[in-house]
Write a protein that holds these residues in place. Sequence first.
Motif, PDB file in Angstrom:
ATOM      1  N   ARG A  31      -2.878  -8.202  -0.373  1.00  0.00           N
ATOM      2  CA  ARG A  31      -3.215  -7.232   0.684  1.00  0.00           C
ATOM      3  C   ARG A  31      -4.322  -7.801   1.559  1.00  0.00           C
ATOM      4  O   ARG A  31      -5.070  -8.694   1.174  1.00  0.00           O
ATOM      5  N   SER A  35      -7.859  -3.939   5.593  1.00  0.00           N
ATOM      6  CA  SER A  35      -6.935  -2.873   5.957  1.00  0.00           C
ATOM      7  C   SER A  35      -6.286  -2.291   4.710  1.00  0.00           C
ATOM      8  O   SER A  35      -5.840  -3.028   3.847  1.00  0.00           O
ATOM      9  N   ASP A  36      -6.211  -0.978   4.641  1.00  0.00           N
ATOM     10  CA  ASP A  36      -5.624  -0.325   3.469  1.00  0.00           C
ATOM     11  C   ASP A  36      -4.106  -0.374   3.453  1.00  0.00           C
ATOM     12  O   ASP A  36      -3.496  -0.207   2.415  1.00  0.00           O
ATOM     13  N   PHE A  37      -3.489  -0.577   4.617  1.00  0.00           N
ATOM     14  CA  PHE A  37      -2.033  -0.465   4.673  1.00  0.00           C
ATOM     15  C   PHE A  37      -1.296  -1.801   4.798  1.00  0.00           C
ATOM     16  O   PHE A  37      -0.081  -1.839   4.629  1.00  0.00           O
ATOM     17  N   THR A  39       0.039  -4.997   3.427  1.00  0.00           N
ATOM     18  CA  THR A  39       0.297  -5.693   2.172  1.00  0.00           C
ATOM     19  C   THR A  39       1.535  -6.571   2.318  1.00  0.00           C
ATOM     20  O   THR A  39       2.351  -6.375   3.222  1.00  0.00           O
ATOM     21  N   TYR A 135      -3.428  -8.539  -5.727  1.00  0.00           N
ATOM     22  CA  TYR A 135      -3.743  -7.356  -6.525  1.00  0.00           C
ATOM     23  C   TYR A 135      -2.740  -7.080  -7.634  1.00  0.00           C
ATOM     24  O   TYR A 135      -2.989  -6.225  -8.483  1.00  0.00           O
TER      25      TYR A 135
END
Length: 188
Positions: A31, A35-37, A39, A135
Amino acid sequence: MVLFILCIKAELDGVETLSLLKNTNLCFSVRNPLSDFETREKVVFNPSETLEQDEGDREPPHHFAVKWEGSKKFSTLIILDEEGSKSALKKIKKKGKKGKNSGSGEVDVPRDVTSDDNGGYVPVLAMECRGMEPYAFHPMGNDFKVISEGGAVFDEDVDLSEGDWGDYDEENDLAVGVNEFESKIIAV
C-alpha cells in the motif's frame, strides 16, 4: 527508506527446519503509506531477479516498483540478502529506533524456522522499501523448503497457502507437518 521484516510462525511436527526459498516467486500486498485507499493486492516478484532499469537511473536495483497516482517517482521494494539485512539492522540499532509492531523492538537477522521456535514468530525475510508498505504475505505453493528431523528434504509442493502442510518421510518412517502457519510484517 523503511525496513520491513516478514515473520512467520507455525507448529512443526517431525520438522527440523522450515525455510523460505530465495529463488521462487513471492506474493505480497502493498500500500501507499501516504494514502489509505491506494493498494496493490497480491503482487508477485522473484527475489533472485531485479527489474531492468534505464541507463542513468539513480534508483538502486530493485525487485518490485510501482508509481502511485500523482507521484513523480517510482516506489521500490528491495529484498535484502543476509549481508544487507545485517547491515540495515545494525544501522537502525545505532540510531536507537524500535520496531513498530515487534514488541521488544529487537529484531533478529532473517533465518530458518527450527523445531526450537515452535509457536513463536521468526524473521525470515528483510525488505527495504521506499514509498510503499508491504502489509500481507500470501504463500503460493512453492515458497518453502522443509527438512525433516530425519534429514529428508521437501522442496517441491510445500503449499502453506491453506495454513497447513503434511507429508511422509519414508526413509525415516516419520510423519512431517507444518500446522497453524501465520505470517506478519513488521516495520523496523
